[in-house]
Design an enzyme around this catalytic site. Structure first.
Site, short mmCIF file in Angstrom:
data_model
loop_
_atom_site.label_atom_id
_atom_site.label_comp_id
_atom_site.label_asym_id
_atom_site.label_seq_id
_atom_site.Cartn_x
_atom_site.Cartn_y
_atom_site.Cartn_z
N LYS A 228 64.89 -21.82 29.48
CA LYS A 228 64.94 -20.49 30.14
C LYS A 228 63.62 -19.77 29.74
O LYS A 228 63.35 -18.78 30.55
CB LYS A 228 66.21 -19.71 29.71
N HIS B 68 60.78 -21.22 29.90
CA HIS B 68 59.45 -22.28 30.41
C HIS B 68 59.19 -21.62 31.78
O HIS B 68 59.82 -21.04 32.60
CB HIS B 68 60.01 -23.61 30.56
N CYS C 218 66.00 -47.39 20.69
CA CYS C 218 67.35 -47.42 20.04
C CYS C 218 67.40 -48.64 19.04
O CYS C 218 66.54 -49.47 19.27
CB CYS C 218 68.29 -47.77 21.34
N CYS D 65 70.51 -49.94 17.83
CA CYS D 65 72.13 -50.32 17.72
C CYS D 65 72.10 -51.83 17.62
O CYS D 65 71.07 -52.64 17.39
CB CYS D 65 72.77 -49.85 18.97
N GLU E 111 60.70 -39.05 32.36
CA GLU E 111 60.20 -39.22 31.26
C GLU E 111 60.91 -40.14 30.12
O GLU E 111 61.53 -39.72 29.11
CB GLU E 111 59.94 -37.87 30.48
N CYS F 168 71.56 -45.87 25.27
CA CYS F 168 70.69 -47.24 24.84
C CYS F 168 70.07 -47.97 26.01
O CYS F 168 71.08 -48.31 26.90
CB CYS F 168 71.91 -47.92 24.15
N TRP G 16 58.13 -25.23 24.48
CA TRP G 16 58.36 -26.06 23.22
C TRP G 16 57.23 -26.09 22.24
O TRP G 16 57.27 -26.83 21.34
CB TRP G 16 58.70 -27.35 23.77
N CYS H 228 71.25 -53.85 20.58
CA CYS H 228 69.80 -54.01 20.59
C CYS H 228 69.12 -54.84 19.69
O CYS H 228 68.36 -55.94 19.90
CB CYS H 228 68.93 -52.65 20.35
N GLU I 249 54.17 -32.94 37.05
CA GLU I 249 54.36 -31.85 36.31
C GLU I 249 53.18 -31.06 35.82
O GLU I 249 52.42 -31.70 34.94
CB GLU I 249 55.57 -32.10 35.24
C1 GLA Z 1 58.79 -32.35 30.87
C2 GLA Z 1 60.14 -32.77 31.45
C3 GLA Z 1 60.67 -31.76 32.47
C4 GLA Z 1 60.54 -30.35 31.38
C5 GLA Z 1 59.25 -30.18 30.93
C6 GLA Z 1 59.12 -29.03 30.21
O1 GLA Z 1 58.01 -32.81 31.34
O2 GLA Z 1 59.77 -33.81 32.62
O3 GLA Z 1 62.07 -31.92 32.70
O4 GLA Z 1 61.60 -30.52 30.46
O5 GLA Z 1 59.01 -31.16 30.16
O6 GLA Z 1 57.72 -28.68 29.84
ZN ZN Z 2 70.56 -49.97 21.39
#
Ligand code: GLA
Ligand code: ZN
Length: 667
Positions: free
Chosen positions: A350, A352, A155, A157, A150, A115, A309, A160, A301
């Protein structure tokens, strides 16, 4: 310059040594050197390893990692590890775990599962950041700070809810003012006590737009407060070292404009889908670059090969990783970094892609590609670092406007703010005309043309900013469904497009959402490149001229003959209205006509699919050419250049293989 210690494009990525035994670390150092890696983000998710118990901190393993990195010549973007709290913390303190929109408090697991208004989360995250900063302030590898990871989850709750009420008291001063701003007379929602205000929930208030908008604003600020809490702690120890957190492009839950002032350098994670149009990737880079007035940003990144994903995580084809890395640089990135260095053995990531695969050695296609790019970036040195773009065109983007469009019940589910922004942007991208993406209240004085797609919400001062821009001689292009509501999502009572009505010289009387797949023909008499027949889709605004003149007209439906594009002279400039979502050809013909009239020219004329950008510093301009096409492309050069990668002079017709990139400096 992000850090004077590393005066080149930083190369590397997330490194998670605590997921591996110490024997592997030495091998990692060897592999990093082999790949020309010189910057890693570490330790991004190691809170439990750094603080295994409430009263116990443990930095010795990190000391050893950082010393090994220093010996290998690798710098660190030191992460604070606060995006995933330890299990002991979730169990010990009832306020830490966040509550989701169903009103149910989550159990421990995942990440960003705290939170933002939790006092214990705030306390312990600050404490950890502070101890890291104190311990490593003078470590030779330290080149930047990376707070949490990220940020994003909201939240709902009780805590909040209370903080939201306090926030509203400050914002509105009185319940009467709040009732008026939220139009609470509707459905008898008038509030009689502050305690009647709850958080949004799935089984509660879901329709009151002003209220939901304020909750988004409140959560943006709450999450930002977590970041600032760590930021302030770190600054005390390392005032000179830049601090960032990794953003996610047009990520809806957080208004990054509110965040930008507190990021010393913008960094973001770019994960385009395999078939994403290169113009869309470029748009997001512009958006991120625009957060801090065009300062270079960090590509913190990307994947070297594939993510895990998406439903189908296709490999990046040979050359694509290099192309997308340089595309980021072409739009202002001063770092090229990956998620991640060594592929996780277990857990959700794993599958990725990583620089070092499960096979654990350097004899892989991906490693070879990463290594080759690393060598090139070393060779480029600081040629591009700190270089700035120059654009005559600005495109307005606004998070709050996006929220408001999507929250609005009606007029059409097909209204798509991001798609509309990308469509306008693509017309310029295809012609290699540089564009800055800026906030609606930005200083527009350096631009000749400003495009405002779907500016549904006019926050205070925005119409004046745009009208003054036109009065001074600029060309403004406003997209359909603009000027409808104020910052509280209350509809204008002055006729659409509200405060923009005078500068546009039109009155929009009605909106006609089209049925699924329906289009309405639009025709234009010759005006520059604009001529003939086009198509409108999504929704047609029905308007009357109030001083403006028509440039194109609907050619179907009961409004055939009504203007679909208008132009109004205003002061020394003019303002155009595009009354529907238009096909790509119309946008291109219209916008390039306006560019021609302003003498806004492409960086370099190039065949379709070849992207050209320029970055300059200290009077030296570097031109980048990127072939996104599937065929070899031939680009006629306008002068003699030096190819910064081969060192050779080049002129005449330059051949670019598919996915190839050239970096040229004018001789
Ligand atoms: C995000 C996250 C990373 C990882 C990548 C995978 O950008 O910041 O920790 O999980 O996604 O794509
Ligand atoms: Zn909260």
């Amino acid at each position: 310059m992000i850090s004077p210690k590393l005066q080149k494009i930083w190369y590397g990525g997330d490194y998670n040594p605590d997921q591996w035994s110490e024997e592997i670390w030495d091998e990692d150092m060897r592999l990093m050197q082999l790949a020309h890696v010189d910057a890693v983000s570490v330790p991004v998710f190691s809170w439990t390893h750094l603080q295994p118990r409430e009263d116990q901190y443990c930095f010795d393993w990190l000391d050893r990692v950082l010393d090994k990195l220093a010996a290998a010549g690798v710098y660190t973007c030191l992460a604070t590890s606060t995006a995933a709290q330890p299990a002991w913390m979730s169990r010990r303190f009832a306020d830490v775990l966040r509550t989701d929109i169903t009103g149910v408090q989550r159990k421990h697991g995942g990440r960003t599962n705290f939170c933002p208004n939790s006092p214990n989360y705030r306390h312990y995250s600050r404490e950890l950041a502070s101890r890291l900063a104190q311990r490593y302030a003078n470590h030779p590898t330290l080149v930047a700070w990376h707070i949490a990871n990220e940020y994003g989850s909201h939240c709902y709750c009780e805590r909040c809810a209370k903080a939201f009420r306090d926030w509203l008291k400050v914002r509105y001063g009185s319940l009467d003012a709040l009732n008026a701003a939220w139009n609470m007379a509707f459905w008898s929602h008038t509030l009689t006590a502050w305690e009647e205000i709850d958080t949004p929930t799935l089984n509660g208030e879901r329709n009151n737009m002003p209220y939901l908008l304020d909750y988004e604003r409140f959560q943006t600020e709450s999450v930002l407060a977590c970041y600032r809490n760590e930021y302030d702690a770190i600054k005390q120890y390392t005032p000179e070292v830049l601090i960032t957190t990794n953003l996610m492009g047009h990520f809806k839950p957080l208004n990054y404009y509110a965040w930008a002032p507190y990021l010393d350098v913008i960094s973001w994670d770019s994960y385009p889908t395999p078939n994403q149009a290169p113009s869309e990737v470029a748009f997001t880079h512009e958006l991120m670059r625009g957060l801090r007035d065009g300062q270079p940003f960090m590509l913190l990144e990307q994947t070297p090969s594939q993510v895990n994903w998406m439903p189908r995580n296709q490999l990046r084809r040979p050359g694509v990783m290099r192309l997308l890395s340089y595309q980021a640089v072409a739009h202002g990135a001063d770092t090229v970094m990956f998620f991640q260095f060594r592929r996780a053995r277990g857990g959700p990531e794993k599958m990725h892609g990583s620089i070092v695969d499960h096979a654990g050695h350097e004899h892989t296609r991906v490693f070879r590609e990463v290594q080759a790019l690393g060598a090139e970036l070393q060779q480029l040195g600081d040629a591009l670092v700190d270089g700035r773009q120059q654009a005559s065109v600005a495109l307005l983007f606004d998070w709050e406007n996006w929220w408001a469009i999507d929250l609005s019940v009606g007029p059409s589910v097909d209204l798509d703010y991001i798609a509309s922004c990308k469509a306008y942007y693509a017309a310029f991208w295809q012609a290699n005309i540089p564009v800055d993406v800026v906030r609606p209240d930005a200083d527009l004085s350096s631009y000749q043309m400003v495009v405002a797609p779907m500016l549904y919400m006019l926050r205070p001062g925005v119409a004046a900013n745009l009208s003054e821009f036109v009065a001074r001689g600029g060309t403004l292009v406003v997209g359909s469904f603009s000027g409808i509501v104020d910052e509280h999502d209350l509809a204008t009572q002055d006729g659409y497009p509200g405060e923009l009505r005078p500068v546009l010289g039109i009155w929009v009387e009605e909106h006609d959402p089209l049925l699924e797949g329906q289009q309405v023909p639009v025709r234009s008499e010759p005006w520059g490149r604009l001529t003939g027949n086009y198509q409108a889709s999504v929704m047609c605004d029905l308007l009357h001229l109030e001083g403006a003149q028509g440039r194109a007209w609907y050619d179907g439906e009961f409004y055939a003959g009504m203007p679909a594009i208008t132009e109004n002279a205003w002061g020394k400039g003019r303002a155009l209205y595009v009354a529907a979502e238009m096909d790509a050809r119309l946008l291109s013909d219209l916008l390039l006509t306006l560019c021609d009239q302003h003498d806004i020219a492409p960086c370099l004329a190039a065949p379709a699919g070849v992207e050209v950008t320029q970055r300059s510093k200290e009077g030296v301009q570097v031109t980048m050419l990127l072939n996104h096409g599937k065929q070899e492309a031939v680009v006629p050069l306008d002068a003699e250049y030096r190819d910064l990668l081969s060192g050779e002079p080049v002129q005449g017709n330059l051949k670019l293989a598919p996915c190839d990139v050239r970096i040229l400096q004018r001789l």
